[in-house]
Structure formats: C-alpha cells, structure tokens
Design a protein around this motif. Structure first.
Motif, PDB file in Angstrom:
ATOM      1  N   ARG A 264      53.912 -61.542 -32.946  1.00 34.75           N
ATOM      2  CA  ARG A 264      53.785 -62.734 -31.903  1.00 34.75           C
ATOM      3  C   ARG A 264      52.189 -62.813 -31.439  1.00 34.75           C
ATOM      4  O   ARG A 264      51.857 -63.990 -31.406  1.00 34.75           O
ATOM      5  CB  ARG A 264      54.666 -62.310 -30.531  1.00 34.75           C
ATOM      6  CG  ARG A 264      55.952 -62.156 -30.756  1.00 34.75           C
ATOM      7  CD  ARG A 264      56.684 -61.665 -29.531  1.00 34.75           C
ATOM      8  NE  ARG A 264      58.069 -61.453 -29.435  1.00 34.75           N
ATOM      9  CZ  ARG A 264      58.612 -60.231 -29.042  1.00 34.75           C
ATOM     10  NH1 ARG A 264      58.007 -59.505 -28.612  1.00 34.75           N
ATOM     11  NH2 ARG A 264      60.123 -60.203 -29.405  1.00 34.75           N
ATOM     12  N   ASN A 269      57.232 -65.593 -34.555  1.00 33.25           N
ATOM     13  CA  ASN A 269      58.621 -65.090 -33.782  1.00 33.25           C
ATOM     14  C   ASN A 269      58.913 -63.711 -34.353  1.00 33.25           C
ATOM     15  O   ASN A 269      58.889 -63.812 -35.532  1.00 33.25           O
ATOM     16  CB  ASN A 269      59.587 -66.106 -33.519  1.00 33.25           C
ATOM     17  CG  ASN A 269      58.948 -67.621 -32.877  1.00 33.25           C
ATOM     18  OD1 ASN A 269      58.442 -67.366 -31.974  1.00 33.25           O
ATOM     19  ND2 ASN A 269      59.138 -68.721 -33.577  1.00 33.25           N
ATOM     20  N   TRP A 271      62.207 -60.985 -33.986  1.00 32.31           N
ATOM     21  CA  TRP A 271      63.607 -60.869 -33.374  1.00 32.31           C
ATOM     22  C   TRP A 271      64.037 -59.330 -33.730  1.00 32.31           C
ATOM     23  O   TRP A 271      64.213 -59.160 -35.115  1.00 32.31           O
ATOM     24  CB  TRP A 271      64.557 -61.856 -34.167  1.00 32.31           C
ATOM     25  CG  TRP A 271      65.945 -61.613 -33.837  1.00 32.31           C
ATOM     26  CD1 TRP A 271      66.643 -60.870 -32.817  1.00 32.31           C
ATOM     27  CD2 TRP A 271      67.012 -62.271 -34.756  1.00 32.31           C
ATOM     28  NE1 TRP A 271      67.957 -61.392 -32.940  1.00 32.31           N
ATOM     29  CE2 TRP A 271      68.432 -61.902 -34.160  1.00 32.31           C
ATOM     30  CE3 TRP A 271      67.090 -63.052 -35.935  1.00 32.31           C
ATOM     31  CZ2 TRP A 271      69.374 -62.400 -34.899  1.00 32.31           C
ATOM     32  CZ3 TRP A 271      68.372 -63.230 -36.486  1.00 32.31           C
ATOM     33  CH2 TRP A 271      69.580 -62.854 -35.794  1.00 32.31           C
ATOM     34  N   TYR A 302      65.316 -68.186 -33.624  1.00 38.46           N
ATOM     35  CA  TYR A 302      64.008 -68.948 -33.375  1.00 38.46           C
ATOM     36  C   TYR A 302      63.517 -69.610 -34.769  1.00 38.46           C
ATOM     37  O   TYR A 302      63.949 -69.245 -35.846  1.00 38.46           O
ATOM     38  CB  TYR A 302      63.106 -67.767 -33.140  1.00 38.46           C
ATOM     39  CG  TYR A 302      63.437 -66.929 -31.801  1.00 38.46           C
ATOM     40  CD1 TYR A 302      63.155 -67.017 -30.635  1.00 38.46           C
ATOM     41  CD2 TYR A 302      63.557 -65.608 -32.093  1.00 38.46           C
ATOM     42  CE1 TYR A 302      63.306 -66.082 -29.630  1.00 38.46           C
ATOM     43  CE2 TYR A 302      64.108 -64.448 -31.251  1.00 38.46           C
ATOM     44  CZ  TYR A 302      63.838 -64.957 -29.934  1.00 38.46           C
ATOM     45  OH  TYR A 302      64.288 -64.048 -29.065  1.00 38.46           O
ATOM     46  N   LEU A 306      59.230 -66.718 -38.463  1.00 35.36           N
ATOM     47  CA  LEU A 306      60.057 -65.727 -37.896  1.00 35.36           C
ATOM     48  C   LEU A 306      60.130 -64.312 -38.712  1.00 35.36           C
ATOM     49  O   LEU A 306      60.501 -64.318 -39.841  1.00 35.36           O
ATOM     50  CB  LEU A 306      61.380 -66.182 -37.497  1.00 35.36           C
ATOM     51  CG  LEU A 306      62.890 -65.249 -37.310  1.00 35.36           C
ATOM     52  CD1 LEU A 306      62.353 -64.765 -35.737  1.00 35.36           C
ATOM     53  CD2 LEU A 306      63.995 -65.879 -37.318  1.00 35.36           C
TER      54      LEU A 306
END
Length: 421
Positions: A264, A269, A271, A302, A306
């Motif tokens: 981040r 993003n 997960w 997202y 990602l």
C-alpha cells in the motif's frame, strides 16, 4: 510490465514479511522477568540459532542452554550451545541434540526459569525414539509423512506419539521450573502445540485418535511403527507441574500484514486472503489463479494494481521423486492456469529460505512461464506430474534464492495483478 520490475516488487514484499518476523523485533517485546535462580535456554527449529543469538544480547542476567537448528543455519552464540542436525529426515546428530536439551532442563528448581525458543522444523531436529524404537524407525516415519500429503497439524500429531520429547515431555522433565515459551509460528492457526510438535507445550492426541488419523488418510507406516501404536496402553499426557507461559512472538498473519502495508505504501492495493491456507499445493494454485483472473477482469475486490497475499502451509503428495518443494509446485500449477492471461505475476516462497529440501526459497511465475519452459525443452505439465518443479524453474532462471533467513513463518504467496506504479 517487465519481468524485472514485477519480480523486484514481489521480492520486496517477501522481505517485508520476513523482516516482521525478525528475531530482533519479535523477541524484544516478549522477554519475561529474570528469575531468582538460573536461566536455561532451550530451542529447536530452523530459526532457533538466530533467536538464541538475539536472546543472548537482550537478556539482562546470566544464562546458559542449548538449541538445535538445521545444518547450515547456525549462528554464533557466546553462552548458548548451538547444535546442528538434519531436516526434514532426522539423523544421529538430532538424537544427540535431543539428549542435550533433556539434560539442560534436568534438575531445575522452582526459582529457575526455562526459556524455550521454538520455531518450525523442530520436529525433525529432535528425534527421541520411545523404548522399542530406533532412529531408523523415526526416519521411516518422517519419510512416510512427508510423502503422504497430510497437513502439518496431522503430521505433528502423529509425530508426538513416537517421541519422548515432544507433546510437552520436555516441559514435564523441567518441572518444577517455570517455562516461558517464545514461539515463532509456522502452522496455520498458530496453535502453539503444533509448532515443532510442542516439546514444551502440554498435550498430545490419544493413540486411538492417531491410529484413526493414519488409517483415514491412508498413510502407510511400517509394521514396526503400527505395532508400537497398537501396544500403547496409557494415553495420559505428562503432568506439567509448573507455570507455562506461552507467547506467539511472530506468525504468518503478522508477516502478511507487514507485506500488505509495504504494498500500500507503494500505491498497490493489497488483499490478504488468509494466513492459514492448507491443501494440495497444485490444487490451491488453481483457486488462487481463478481469483487472480477474476480480479483482473472485474476489479473486485480492488482495482489494479492489486496484490493478493496468502500464507499457511500447503502439502505435496509425492508421486515421483523429482526435485522441488511445495512453493515451486504451487507456482508451476499456477503458471499453467495463468497461461494466456497477461498482466499477472507471482512469487511463492518459504520464509525460512528453503523450499522443501532444495536450495531455493521458491520461484517466480507469470503468464509466459509455461511457454518459456517449453522453449527451453521442458514440458511443464510433465514436470508437475513428476514433482519436478525445481528443475522446470531452474531451466528458465526463475528460481528465487535467499539463503537462510533466520526465521520461519511458513509459506508466503504474492500474486500481482497489473504493474506497480
């Protein structure tokens, strides 16, 4: 996205995950109070020597002790003896190490303190065959368990029935001295008694429960081992006649969150799927591939860029004697599933720096991996069928090499969708 760029990003996330489990960070916040009497340090696992080295520097009082780690994973200590033995199949050096740990905790009193530095790999490093069995028997046991594809929790429950040191037996021997367990967890769910088969954590399953596990999973153990199981009449756990303070100081969950934070910070993003994923490596890979492909198409949960992160410990059922480990096998299956889908790349590696018994931590893969293997004269499908993933990735220079990391919170998997900014 260039291969070098994506691999650098993924390797950086691995580094962040490993750093979160660094003994220098993990131990400092969990030191117990020094005792009135002696401090005796015992430990086992692939990161035990590094834990011992840091503990020596942090501990404000006299100490002594002994730890055992895998060959080549040692670290210099001044007051704690560091022994090395074989992993994943035990050897005679492991027998000597088990005797040394038992001797270290014998004859202690209530004013003394045992500090147990426990991390993954300790089960194989502390062979202590019960009466009637030998080291050869334990070697056969480990070979059968490693080939079975059983989860680590099942393997360790079975190992406890064939050990005079695990399942709390070392703790019982140390009584009445209190014990402080400082554990780096490499097991899904972070159950303390499963890490290194719990030498200083009370509890083990009954002989009947273990026999059921063996039969239900079709694990083929030699007749001598099954006869030993059948002859066991007392299933009483050893009485722990002292205070046992158990602390998980590092785990896959903490390391995955550190990797997510690092992603981040770079505008990607993150997960986190789960820190406790188990199952056959090649099958787990298919689920990860499906999630990645769907994420690339739908931007759910997202949008790209990602990274999908997961941990735990997959397994490999050995069908052939090829070269490889569970992370490289996961990636080979993933590479075949991703073929034709651009913009997805992945790293899977063991946080201790060794995937199975090879010299790599893991490997890199993307949608072009299978094609490159064919161009190099390697059939990736055949390599997967013969448990030969190391050879396949080596042929295209896609192995991930780190050397021993000094810690072990098990598998690390990162799948990048899109390119990092």
């Amino acid at each position: 996205m260039t291969r070098a760029r994506s691999e650098s990003f993924l390797a950086g996330l691995f580094d962040a995950a490993v750093a979160a489990a660094d003994p220098k960070i993990a131990l400092a916040a969990h030191l117990p109070e020094p005792p009135l009497g002696r401090t005796v340090v015992v430990g086992a696992g692939k990161g035990a020597a590094q834990l011992a080295q840091v503990f020596e520097r942090l501990w404000p009082a006299p100490l002594e002790g002994v730890v055992v780690t895998r060959y080549g994973y040692g670290a210099t200590c001044e007051r704690i003896r560091v022994m090395e033995a074989a992993h994943p199949v035990p050897d005679a050096a492991g027998l000597e190490a088990a005797r040394a740990l038992k001797a270290a905790v014998t004859g202690l009193g209530p004013d003394d303190l045992v500090v147990a530095l426990i991390c993954g790999g300790g089960s194989s490093l502390l062979p202590d065959p019960p009466e009637g069995l030998t080291l050869d028997d334990l070697q056969s046991l480990n070979e059968a368990l490693l080939a079975s594809g059983a989860p680590i929790s099942v393997m360790n429950d079975i190992r406890k029935r064939f050990s005079g040191i695990n399942g709390g037996r070392l703790a019982a021997l140390a009584a009445p001295a209190p014990i402080c367990n400082l554990i780096v967890s490499d097991v899904p769910g972070d159950s303390p008694g499963e890490v290194a088969s719990g030498p200083t954590v009370p509890g083990r399953p009954s002989a009947e429960e273990v026999t059921t596990l063996i039969k239900s999973r079709g694990i083929q153990l030699p007749d001598r081992l099954m006869a030993h199981m059948a002859a066991q009449t007392s299933d009483a756990a050893p009485h722990i006649a002292q205070t046992v303070d158990t602390r998980i100081i590092a785990s896959a969950a903490l390391s995955l969150e550190a990797a997510a934070k690092a992603a981040r910070a770079q505008g990607v993003n993150a997960w986190v799927l789960s820190d406790r994923i188990e199952g056959e490596a090649r099958d787990v890979a298919l689920v990860h591939a499906a999630l990645a492909i769907e994420g690339a198409k739908s931007s759910i949960p997202y949008p790209a860029p990602l990274v999908m992160l997961s941990g735990g410990e997959t397994t490999v059922t050995l069908r052939h004697k090829g070269r490889g480990g569970r992370n490289s096998e996961f990636l080979l299956s993933l590479a075949l599933a991703l073929e034709g889908t651009e913009g997805i790349s992945a790293l899977a590696a063991d946080t201790d720096g060794i995937d199975g018994s090879e010299n790599n931590a893991g490997a890199f893969a993307d949608a072009t991996t299978a094609r490159k293997m064919r161009a190099a004269g390697i059939d990736p499908t055949v390599m997967l069928q013969t448990n030969n993933a190391y050879t396949a990735f080596d042929a295209i220079d896609a192995l991930f090499m780190t050397g021993p990391t000094g810690t072990n919170v098990n598998d690390f998997r990162a799948i990048l969708i899109g390119a990092p900014p």
